[in-house]
Design a protein around this motif. Structure first.
Motif, PDB file in Angstrom:
ATOM      1  N   VAL A   5      15.121  12.744  -9.505  1.00 46.74           N
ATOM      2  CA  VAL A   5      16.255  12.343  -8.670  1.00 46.74           C
ATOM      3  C   VAL A   5      16.652  10.953  -9.152  1.00 46.74           C
ATOM      4  O   VAL A   5      15.923   9.986  -8.944  1.00 46.74           O
ATOM      5  CB  VAL A   5      15.862  12.308  -7.169  1.00 46.74           C
ATOM      6  CG1 VAL A   5      17.021  11.793  -6.328  1.00 46.74           C
ATOM      7  CG2 VAL A   5      15.407  13.683  -6.693  1.00 46.74           C
ATOM      8  N   PRO A  13       1.117   3.762  -6.644  1.00 42.35           N
ATOM      9  CA  PRO A  13       0.879   5.031  -7.331  1.00 42.35           C
ATOM     10  C   PRO A  13       1.864   6.115  -6.859  1.00 42.35           C
ATOM     11  O   PRO A  13       2.183   6.200  -5.677  1.00 42.35           O
ATOM     12  CB  PRO A  13      -0.549   5.404  -6.903  1.00 42.35           C
ATOM     13  CG  PRO A  13      -1.188   4.123  -6.525  1.00 42.35           C
ATOM     14  CD  PRO A  13      -0.098   3.239  -5.999  1.00 42.35           C
ATOM     15  N   GLY A  14       2.326   6.907  -7.811  1.00 42.94           N
ATOM     16  CA  GLY A  14       3.147   8.077  -7.474  1.00 42.94           C
ATOM     17  C   GLY A  14       4.589   7.780  -7.154  1.00 42.94           C
ATOM     18  O   GLY A  14       5.336   8.670  -6.758  1.00 42.94           O
ATOM     19  N   VAL A  15       5.040   6.551  -7.369  1.00 39.13           N
ATOM     20  CA  VAL A  15       6.397   6.203  -6.943  1.00 39.13           C
ATOM     21  C   VAL A  15       7.451   6.645  -7.975  1.00 39.13           C
ATOM     22  O   VAL A  15       8.652   6.639  -7.692  1.00 39.13           O
ATOM     23  CB  VAL A  15       6.488   4.687  -6.628  1.00 39.13           C
ATOM     24  CG1 VAL A  15       6.593   3.861  -7.893  1.00 39.13           C
ATOM     25  CG2 VAL A  15       7.623   4.384  -5.683  1.00 39.13           C
ATOM     26  N   GLY A  16       6.981   7.067  -9.159  1.00 43.64           N
ATOM     27  CA  GLY A  16       7.927   7.588 -10.147  1.00 43.64           C
ATOM     28  C   GLY A  16       8.059   6.740 -11.398  1.00 43.64           C
ATOM     29  O   GLY A  16       9.008   6.903 -12.170  1.00 43.64           O
ATOM     30  N   LYS A  17       7.092   5.862 -11.656  1.00 41.09           N
ATOM     31  CA  LYS A  17       7.166   4.973 -12.824  1.00 41.09           C
ATOM     32  C   LYS A  17       7.151   5.779 -14.127  1.00 41.09           C
ATOM     33  O   LYS A  17       8.011   5.603 -14.984  1.00 41.09           O
ATOM     34  CB  LYS A  17       5.992   3.973 -12.807  1.00 41.09           C
ATOM     35  CG  LYS A  17       5.938   3.101 -11.553  1.00 41.09           C
ATOM     36  CD  LYS A  17       4.783   2.108 -11.588  1.00 41.09           C
ATOM     37  CE  LYS A  17       3.404   2.702 -11.470  1.00 41.09           C
ATOM     38  NZ  LYS A  17       3.111   3.376 -10.185  1.00 41.09           N
ATOM     39  N   SER A  18       6.173   6.669 -14.258  1.00 43.20           N
ATOM     40  CA  SER A  18       6.046   7.432 -15.507  1.00 43.20           C
ATOM     41  C   SER A  18       7.239   8.352 -15.714  1.00 43.20           C
ATOM     42  O   SER A  18       7.750   8.504 -16.829  1.00 43.20           O
ATOM     43  CB  SER A  18       4.765   8.275 -15.496  1.00 43.20           C
ATOM     44  OG  SER A  18       3.644   7.450 -15.394  1.00 43.20           O
ATOM     45  N   LEU A  19       7.671   8.958 -14.620  1.00 41.30           N
ATOM     46  CA  LEU A  19       8.798   9.895 -14.685  1.00 41.30           C
ATOM     47  C   LEU A  19      10.047   9.194 -15.230  1.00 41.30           C
ATOM     48  O   LEU A  19      10.764   9.735 -16.071  1.00 41.30           O
ATOM     49  CB  LEU A  19       9.064  10.381 -13.256  1.00 41.30           C
ATOM     50  CG  LEU A  19       9.585  11.779 -13.039  1.00 41.30           C
ATOM     51  CD1 LEU A  19       8.671  12.804 -13.664  1.00 41.30           C
ATOM     52  CD2 LEU A  19       9.739  12.053 -11.543  1.00 41.30           C
ATOM     53  N   ILE A  33      13.639  14.531  -3.379  1.00 47.70           N
ATOM     54  CA  ILE A  33      12.497  14.729  -4.284  1.00 47.70           C
ATOM     55  C   ILE A  33      11.684  15.940  -3.830  1.00 47.70           C
ATOM     56  O   ILE A  33      11.264  16.764  -4.633  1.00 47.70           O
ATOM     57  CB  ILE A  33      11.618  13.452  -4.348  1.00 47.70           C
ATOM     58  CG1 ILE A  33      12.389  12.330  -5.053  1.00 47.70           C
ATOM     59  CG2 ILE A  33      10.297  13.719  -5.060  1.00 47.70           C
ATOM     60  CD1 ILE A  33      11.697  10.969  -5.043  1.00 47.70           C
ATOM     61  N   ARG A  43       3.897  11.659  -4.097  1.00 51.49           N
ATOM     62  CA  ARG A  43       3.332  12.959  -4.500  1.00 51.49           C
ATOM     63  C   ARG A  43       3.027  13.852  -3.291  1.00 51.49           C
ATOM     64  O   ARG A  43       2.937  15.065  -3.422  1.00 51.49           O
ATOM     65  CB  ARG A  43       2.027  12.748  -5.281  1.00 51.49           C
ATOM     66  CG  ARG A  43       2.225  12.136  -6.639  1.00 51.49           C
ATOM     67  CD  ARG A  43       0.955  12.209  -7.475  1.00 51.49           C
ATOM     68  NE  ARG A  43       1.216  11.766  -8.833  1.00 51.49           N
ATOM     69  CZ  ARG A  43       0.938  10.557  -9.295  1.00 51.49           C
ATOM     70  NH1 ARG A  43       0.353   9.680  -8.524  1.00 51.49           N
ATOM     71  NH2 ARG A  43       1.231  10.234 -10.528  1.00 51.49           N
TER      72      ARG A  43
HETATM   73  N1  LIG Z   1      12.768   9.967  -8.651  1.00 49.21           N
HETATM   74  C1  LIG Z   1      11.986  11.051  -8.585  1.00 49.21           C
HETATM   75  N2  LIG Z   1      12.518  12.273  -8.755  1.00 49.21           N
HETATM   76  C2  LIG Z   1      11.762  13.389  -8.676  1.00 49.21           C
HETATM   77  N3  LIG Z   1      10.447  13.385  -8.436  1.00 49.21           N
HETATM   78  C3  LIG Z   1       9.841  12.195  -8.256  1.00 49.21           C
HETATM   79  C4  LIG Z   1      10.571  10.969  -8.320  1.00 49.21           C
HETATM   80  N4  LIG Z   1       9.726   9.950  -8.102  1.00 49.21           N
HETATM   81  C5  LIG Z   1       8.503  10.495  -7.909  1.00 49.21           C
HETATM   82  N5  LIG Z   1       8.573  11.853  -7.993  1.00 49.21           N
HETATM   83  C6  LIG Z   1       7.460  12.784  -7.784  1.00 49.21           C
HETATM   84  O1  LIG Z   1       6.264  12.027  -7.744  1.00 49.21           O
HETATM   85  C7  LIG Z   1       5.373  12.387  -8.801  1.00 49.21           C
HETATM   86  C8  LIG Z   1       4.708  11.158  -9.350  1.00 49.21           C
HETATM   87  O2  LIG Z   1       5.570  10.466 -10.238  1.00 49.21           O
HETATM   88  P1  LIG Z   1       4.972   9.577 -11.421  1.00 49.21           P
HETATM   89  O3  LIG Z   1       3.837  10.263 -12.062  1.00 49.21           O
HETATM   90  O4  LIG Z   1       6.114   9.173 -12.270  1.00 49.21           O
HETATM   91  O5  LIG Z   1       4.459   8.320 -10.582  1.00 49.21           O
HETATM   92  P2  LIG Z   1       3.779   6.989 -11.122  1.00 49.21           P
HETATM   93  O6  LIG Z   1       4.465   5.869 -10.433  1.00 49.21           O
HETATM   94  O7  LIG Z   1       3.763   6.980 -12.600  1.00 49.21           O
HETATM   95  O8  LIG Z   1       2.305   7.152 -10.545  1.00 49.21           O
HETATM   96  P3  LIG Z   1       0.899   6.499 -11.053  1.00 49.21           P
HETATM   97  O9  LIG Z   1       0.966   5.034 -10.693  1.00 49.21           O
HETATM   98  O10 LIG Z   1      -0.135   7.213 -10.252  1.00 49.21           O
HETATM   99  O11 LIG Z   1       0.814   6.742 -12.532  1.00 49.21           O
HETATM  100  C9  LIG Z   1       6.243  13.150  -9.805  1.00 49.21           C
HETATM  101  O12 LIG Z   1       5.491  14.102 -10.509  1.00 49.21           O
HETATM  102  C10 LIG Z   1       7.274  13.804  -8.909  1.00 49.21           C
HETATM  103  O13 LIG Z   1       6.746  14.992  -8.328  1.00 49.21           O
END
Ligand SMILES: Nc1ncnc2c1ncn2[C@@H]1O[C@H](COP(=O)(O)OP(=O)(O)OP(=O)(O)O)[C@@H](O)[C@H]1O
Ligand SMILES: [Mg+2]
Length: 296
Positions: free
Chosen positions: A23, A53-59, A201, A240
């Protein structure tokens, strides 16, 4: 019965990073644009993305990499990581046989990213020892790296470094060296998204079986409550949690279960990843939250 090696062979995939489902609105759009700008200047500016964690950084980084045709070379930092894990090292068996040469060198993700013009994704960079943090100065500043017994390699123009860190850690044990922090020129902060975005999401991640809208709202209200209880909850529900709950509920609904009952049944199990204060009973707190579903 196939051997484990046969099974690994048949599971090998040639698939490139497939398109990511994201998104790209609100904070995500703003962050995406910043990431594009920072890496469009010449030479690209190193970026730090912070967020829980899980806020969408990697995505976000993966989406950016796909859109700009770059590969991502990712590594997770910790205290025992050594500079050679980043850079690479010579294979001792080959060195014994043939002596040192380029062919005996097995490049690490940093060197691969540099010569390929890709993105070096340095996850949890603040956890690295000062020695490892210092080893990043040269590639960041000079965009080159001296490989012992080989020579100096130069990064392609599109090489960019994107680092991530969890803001809760930045003041604690896992600290940045001042010198590295100063070299990460553009900081992008992600926080828990707005309600509408988090609902999107959830919907995006449970497309195979749409749930009644009120169920997505109920899931969101559970998640938000964990984030509001700052005095009782140490680590609230991450982004997540929503998609995971929605998927579990959708599965049960497909089997004929009532969606509200299904949510009550699965919610405690998905919420179990939260961390509560030392004086709290986690199961009790989760029960309290789940029992209050739909209360607002
Ligand atoms: N903007 C977004 N659009 C769609 N899905 C999202 C979005 N942000 C988070 N998510 C959901 O949350 C999950 C975690 O995202 P991601 O792995 O990018 O988080 P992260 O910040 O890298 O976490 P970590 O710190 O644990 O590595 C994604 O697999 C997805 O299901
Ligand atoms: Mg990540």
């Amino acid at each position: 019965m196939p051997t484990v090696h046969e099974m690994i062979k048949s599971s090998l995939t040639k698939k490139a990073l497939s398109d990511v489902k994201i998104v790209l609105e609100g904070q995500y759009k703003k962050s995406y644009d910043l990431l594009c700008d920072a890496t469009s200047v010449d030479p690209p500016l190193p970026v730090l993305i912070t967020g829980p964690p899980g806020v969408g950084k990697s995505l976000l980084v993966r989406k950016f990499a796909i859109d700009t045709g770059r590969s991502v070379y990712e590594i997770f930092f910790d205290e025992i990581m050594k500079p050679q894990y980043l850079v690479g090292s010579h294979d001792p068996a080959l060195v014994l046989k043939n002596g040192y040469s380029l062919e005996t060198f097995e490049p690490g993700p940093l060197v691969r990213a540099m010569v390929d013009g890709g993105i070096f994704l340095a996850q949890e960079i603040n956890r690295a020892s000062p020695t490892v943090q210092n080893s990043l100065h040269e590639p960041l500043e000079e965009r080159s790296y001296h490989l012992p017994r080989i020579g100096r390699i130069e990064a392609k123009d599109s090489f960019a470094l994107v680092a991530t860190a969890n803001p809760a850690e930045l003041a604690g044990v896992y600290r940045f060296t001042e010198a590295l922090r100063d070299r990460l020129r553009v900081t992008i902060e992600l926080t828990y998204p707005d309600k509408e975005i988090e609902l999107k999401i959830m919907r995006m991640n449970s497309p195979y079986n749409k749930l009644p809208e009120e169920i997505y709202y109920d899931i969101y209200s559970i998640i938000r409550r964990t984030r509001e209880m700052t005095d009782r909850v140490k680590k609230p529900a991450s982004v997540r949690v929503g998609p995971a709950m929605a998927k579990m509920v959708a599965l049960r609904v497909a089997r004929g279960e009532d969606p509200h009952a299904a949510l009550r049944a699965v919610a405690p199990h998905v919420l179990a990843s939260i961390e509560v204060g030392s004086s709290e009973n986690k199961n009790q707190l989760i029960k309290e939250i789940v029992e209050n579903i739909g209360g607002d």
